[in-house]
Design a protein around this motif. Structure first.
Motif, PDB file in Angstrom:
ATOM      1  N   MET A 130       0.848  -1.182   0.000  1.00 48.98           N
ATOM      2  CA  MET A 130       0.000   0.000   0.000  1.00 48.98           C
ATOM      3  C   MET A 130       0.889   1.239   0.000  1.00 48.98           C
ATOM      4  N   ASP A 131       0.732   2.075  -1.009  1.00 50.90           N
ATOM      5  CA  ASP A 131       1.518   3.302  -1.087  1.00 50.90           C
ATOM      6  C   ASP A 131       0.879   4.381  -0.235  1.00 50.90           C
ATOM      7  N   ILE A 132       1.717   5.161   0.418  1.00 47.48           N
ATOM      8  CA  ILE A 132       1.251   6.271   1.228  1.00 47.48           C
ATOM      9  C   ILE A 132       1.713   7.563   0.568  1.00 47.48           C
ATOM     10  N   GLU A 133       0.759   8.457   0.346  1.00 46.60           N
ATOM     11  CA  GLU A 133       1.087   9.757  -0.221  1.00 46.60           C
ATOM     12  C   GLU A 133       0.947  10.807   0.854  1.00 46.60           C
ATOM     13  N   ILE A 134       1.912  11.692   0.911  1.00 40.93           N
ATOM     14  CA  ILE A 134       1.854  12.788   1.866  1.00 40.93           C
ATOM     15  C   ILE A 134       1.415  14.038   1.122  1.00 40.93           C
ATOM     16  N   ILE A 135       0.373  14.654   1.643  1.00 41.49           N
ATOM     17  CA  ILE A 135      -0.141  15.878   1.034  1.00 41.49           C
ATOM     18  C   ILE A 135       0.310  17.050   1.892  1.00 41.49           C
TER      19      ILE A 135
END
Length: 93
Positions: A1-6
């Motif tokens: 699962m990829d985690i994106e930081i906004i």
């Protein structure tokens, strides 16, 4: 699962793009809309906000409204001015 930081900058860019698209939408409109008074659901769809957010805009006086019976009505020009003021506020941030 990829985690994106906004980041905050990402959100600001999203807001600016959102308001630009709304501005373009209104520029395509000829004059005023077919009807002057909008119901709550129409304002929520137009602004992309939840019922709670719309209620907050009413409570704090940001968006004037008229209540007839159990229905809330909003003047299209008041909604347009709210969008313009928000767009201008974002440009100064």
């Amino acid at each position: 699962m990829d985690i994106e930081i906004i980041t905050k900058q990402d959100l600001m860019e999203f807001k600016e793009q959102f308001f630009q698209e709304l501005d373009q939408f209104f520029k395509k409109q000829t004059g005023t809309p077919a009807k002057r008074w909008l119901k709550s659901y129409e304002v929520r769809e137009l602004l992309g906000i939840s019922p709670g957010t719309l209620q907050n805009l009413r409570i704090n006086g940001t968006l004037p409204f008229t209540k007839v019976g159990g229905l809330m009505f909003y003047d299209f020009e008041d909604v347009r001015r709210l969008m313009e003021s928000e767009k201008n506020r974002l440009r100064t941030v």
